[in-house]
Design a protein around this motif. Structure first.
Motif, PDB file in Angstrom:
ATOM      1  N   ALA A 107       0.803  -1.226   0.000  1.00 19.59           N
ATOM      2  CA  ALA A 107       0.000   0.000   0.000  1.00 19.59           C
ATOM      3  C   ALA A 107       0.834   1.273   0.000  1.00 19.59           C
ATOM      4  O   ALA A 107       1.942   1.316   0.528  1.00 19.59           O
ATOM      5  N   TYR A 136      -4.022   5.475   4.778  1.00 19.14           N
ATOM      6  CA  TYR A 136      -3.781   4.256   4.013  1.00 19.14           C
ATOM      7  C   TYR A 136      -4.650   4.314   2.769  1.00 19.14           C
ATOM      8  O   TYR A 136      -5.868   4.396   2.859  1.00 19.14           O
ATOM      9  N   CYS A 161      -4.185   2.435  -0.959  1.00 17.82           N
ATOM     10  CA  CYS A 161      -4.419   1.204  -1.708  1.00 17.82           C
ATOM     11  C   CYS A 161      -3.076   0.693  -2.194  1.00 17.82           C
ATOM     12  O   CYS A 161      -2.072   1.383  -2.052  1.00 17.82           O
ATOM     13  N   PRO A 162      -3.050  -0.479  -2.824  1.00 19.03           N
ATOM     14  CA  PRO A 162      -1.797  -0.927  -3.417  1.00 19.03           C
ATOM     15  C   PRO A 162      -1.318   0.066  -4.477  1.00 19.03           C
ATOM     16  O   PRO A 162      -2.132   0.635  -5.216  1.00 19.03           O
TER      17      PRO A 162
END
Length: 146
Positions: free
Chosen positions: A69, A84, A86-87
Motif C-alpha cells: 500500500a 492508508y 491502496c496498493p
C-alpha cells in the motif's frame, strides 16, 4: 583420522551453513516487519470520518513491492494523519498520483494499527478528481480488478 580433503570440505560446508544462517537471520526481522505492515485492520463504518488536509509526505512501497500500500502523511493544521490508500499498482492503474503539497479531502475509517492510528481511505478528492478506493460498505475496490 581425517584426510586433508575431508577437513577442508567440512570447514567449507560449515562456512556456507554459517553464511546461509546469517542471511536468513538478517531477513527474518524484515519479513516479520513486512507481515506486520501488510496486516490492515478491517474498515469500520462506525468510525467513518471526513477530513481535509495537505499531503506532507508520500510513502511508497519499495520497488518490486507494488502490491504493497501507498500511505500519505496528511497535515491539517498541527495535526498529522497517516492515510492508508491502496496498493501502488492499483493507484498506477487508475492514473492517479499524489505529491507533497496536494490539497485533498478524504472520507475514511479511523482504525488502530500496529504503528498507531490511521485512516483507511474510502474516497479521496484532489482538485476535480475523485478516487474511489472502497465501496459504501468499506470493501476494497482493487480486489475486483483482475
Amino acid at each position: 583420522m581425517r584426510d586433508a580433503g575431508e577437513s577442508a570440505w567440512s570447514n567449507h560446508s560449515s562456512k556456507i551453513l554459517a553464511l546461509v544462517l546469517l542471511v536468513w537471520l538478517q531477513g527474518a526481522p524484515a519479513a516479520a516487519q513486512k507481515a506486520q505492515e501488510t496486516k490492515v485492520p478491517p474498515y469500520d463504518l462506525h468510525s467513518e470520518t471526513k477530513m481535509k488536509g495537505v499531503v506532507d509526505e508520500v510513502k511508497e512501497p519499495p520497488k518490486g513491492s507494488e502490491k504493497e500500500a501507498i500511505h500519505l502523511l496528511v497535515k491539517n493544521g498541527a495535526d498529522s494523519t497517516d492515510l492508508y490508500l491502496c496498493p501502488k499498482s492499483f493507484l498506477d492503474d487508475m492514473g492517479m498520483s499524489f505529491s507533497k503539497g496536494d490539497e485533498i479531502a478524504v472520507t475514511g475509517s479511523k482504525v488502530k494499527a500496529n504503528a498507531g492510528d490511521l485512516i483507511l481511505a474510502r474516497e479521496v478528492v484532489k482538485g476535480n478528481d475523485t478516487l474511489v478506493l472502497r465501496d459504501e460498505k468499506g470493501n476494497p475496490v482493487w480486489n475486483w480488478k483482475h
